[in-house]
Design a protein around this motif. Structure first.
Motif, PDB file in Angstrom:
ATOM      1  N   TYR A  87      -6.066  -2.050  13.776  1.00  0.00           N
ATOM      2  CA  TYR A  87      -7.322  -2.026  13.022  1.00  0.00           C
ATOM      3  C   TYR A  87      -8.053  -3.361  13.085  1.00  0.00           C
ATOM      4  O   TYR A  87      -9.280  -3.416  13.064  1.00  0.00           O
ATOM      5  CB  TYR A  87      -7.059  -1.670  11.552  1.00  0.00           C
ATOM      6  CG  TYR A  87      -6.570  -0.257  11.324  1.00  0.00           C
ATOM      7  CD1 TYR A  87      -7.087   0.812  12.056  1.00  0.00           C
ATOM      8  CD2 TYR A  87      -5.599   0.011  10.363  1.00  0.00           C
ATOM      9  CE1 TYR A  87      -6.644   2.109  11.836  1.00  0.00           C
ATOM     10  CE2 TYR A  87      -5.154   1.313  10.133  1.00  0.00           C
ATOM     11  CZ  TYR A  87      -5.678   2.356  10.883  1.00  0.00           C
ATOM     12  OH  TYR A  87      -5.229   3.636  10.667  1.00  0.00           O
ATOM     13  N   SER A  88      -7.284  -4.448  13.160  1.00  0.00           N
ATOM     14  CA  SER A  88      -7.880  -5.783  13.121  1.00  0.00           C
ATOM     15  C   SER A  88      -8.291  -6.313  14.492  1.00  0.00           C
ATOM     16  O   SER A  88      -8.836  -7.415  14.586  1.00  0.00           O
ATOM     17  CB  SER A  88      -6.880  -6.765  12.497  1.00  0.00           C
ATOM     18  OG  SER A  88      -5.679  -6.792  13.264  1.00  0.00           O
ATOM     19  N   TYR A 137      -7.269   4.028  17.354  1.00  0.00           N
ATOM     20  CA  TYR A 137      -6.553   3.161  16.421  1.00  0.00           C
ATOM     21  C   TYR A 137      -5.162   3.697  16.060  1.00  0.00           C
ATOM     22  O   TYR A 137      -5.010   4.844  15.647  1.00  0.00           O
ATOM     23  CB  TYR A 137      -7.378   2.960  15.155  1.00  0.00           C
ATOM     24  CG  TYR A 137      -8.583   2.086  15.410  1.00  0.00           C
ATOM     25  CD1 TYR A 137      -8.440   0.715  15.601  1.00  0.00           C
ATOM     26  CD2 TYR A 137      -9.867   2.626  15.496  1.00  0.00           C
ATOM     27  CE1 TYR A 137      -9.546  -0.100  15.851  1.00  0.00           C
ATOM     28  CE2 TYR A 137     -10.970   1.827  15.755  1.00  0.00           C
ATOM     29  CZ  TYR A 137     -10.800   0.467  15.930  1.00  0.00           C
ATOM     30  OH  TYR A 137     -11.888  -0.331  16.191  1.00  0.00           O
ATOM     31  N   GLU A 140      -2.172  -0.556  11.384  1.00  0.00           N
ATOM     32  CA  GLU A 140      -2.365  -1.983  11.099  1.00  0.00           C
ATOM     33  C   GLU A 140      -1.850  -2.854  12.238  1.00  0.00           C
ATOM     34  O   GLU A 140      -2.476  -3.835  12.629  1.00  0.00           O
ATOM     35  CB  GLU A 140      -1.650  -2.367   9.791  1.00  0.00           C
ATOM     36  CG  GLU A 140      -2.235  -1.729   8.541  1.00  0.00           C
ATOM     37  CD  GLU A 140      -3.630  -2.236   8.227  1.00  0.00           C
ATOM     38  OE1 GLU A 140      -3.978  -3.350   8.680  1.00  0.00           O
ATOM     39  OE2 GLU A 140      -4.377  -1.518   7.528  1.00  0.00           O
TER      40      GLU A 140
END
Length: 279
Positions: free
Chosen positions: A191-192, A210, A213
């Motif tokens: 996600y980042s 995606y 995390e």
């Protein structure tokens, strides 16, 4: 054609990465040509006013960042042409490594009939390509969480004359094993991760991009499910992102896979991880 030249200039001015190629591909799409060479051999072919207007609209869509594959509705993969829509991820050259390695391993497996499933099949390009390239008796399956994606995959299997059973499923849930091989180009972007192009996020299905995390959560779930549904000496092969191979190797090892191998793509990036079930 002067119109192609002008279109490529416009695309270049707007920062489109491959302006001339895109302008030519869109012209070929407009005129129903399979080969861009015809732009040069038939350069004096006149265009009607309607054709000119349609071409302008195609270029406008590209200027806004819409991928050529979605505009034309197709993309080449492993030398085969596949239908695509915004419901599926656009096939990419690096995924051909997944197909290549899987076929290589399947060809040497000693089974009367192989059972192969492609998880998160999207356009179906992976399983259909394997079905076309594999010279052994096999059953082919493809799963996806999206019904719209499965519709595209089904169409591609029909076009290429491949008998593939497509099923709506979250990874391998509900599927009856055992399988000889489980292959997947799963969602693996964190996600980042800020390296993803804005147009990719804008136009391609986020569910196919995606992976959580860390980016490897979907691969972790898949590895656990796959281990329980593989036959002895069967393998799991997954594509992963740049810099993720060690994390994926660790996941495979923790789950119980043996003889784990990492395969590099043509740019030297560790792209595919393969593990075997030995018990």
């Amino acid at each position: 054609m002067k119109l192609v030249k002008r279109a490529s200039e416009i695309l270049s001015e707007r920062g489109i990465p491959s302006p001339r190629l895109d302008a030519e591909l869109l012209m070929c799409h407009l005129l129903g040509w399979d080969n861009r060479v015809k732009i040069y051999t038939d350069y004096d072919r006149p265009l009607s006013e309607d054709e000119v207007e349609v071409y302008r609209q195609l270029i406008k869509r590209r200027v806004k960042g819409e991928p050529v594959a979605y505009i034309t509705g197709e993309k080449e993969f492993f030398g085969f042409r596949f239908k695509v829509s915004p419901a599926v991820l656009i096939p990419r050259p690096e995924t051909e490594i997944l197909v290549e390695k899987s076929v290589e391993l399947l060809e040497v497996m000693s089974r009367e009939k192989l059972r192969i499933v492609d998880v998160g099949t999207g356009s179906g390009c992976v399983i259909v390509s394997i079905a076309k390239l594999l010279k052994k008796d096999a059953e082919f399956f493809g799963t996806d969480i999206s019904q719209n994606a499965l519709a595209v995959a089904t169409k591609n299997a029909e076009i290429h004359g491949c008998n593939v059973t497509f099923l709506k499923a979250d990874l391998l849930e509900g599927l009856e094993g055992p399988f000889s091989a489980i292959v997947s180009n799963p969602p693996y972007i964190a996600y980042s991760d800020s390296r993803i192009e804005e147009n990719v996020k804008k136009f391609e299905p986020l569910v196919a991009l995606y992976g959580g995390e860390r980016g490897t959560e979907v691969i972790e779930r898949l590895a656990i499910q796959a281990f329980n549904k593989l036959e002895k000496d069967g393998f799991l092969a997954v594509e992963c992102g740049d810099g993720q191979s060690e994390a994926v190797r660790s996941i495979f090892k923790k789950v119980g896979f043996k003889d784990i191998e990492v395969v590099k793509d043509l740019s030297g990036k560790e792209r595919v991880v393969v593990g075997f079930k030995k018990e």
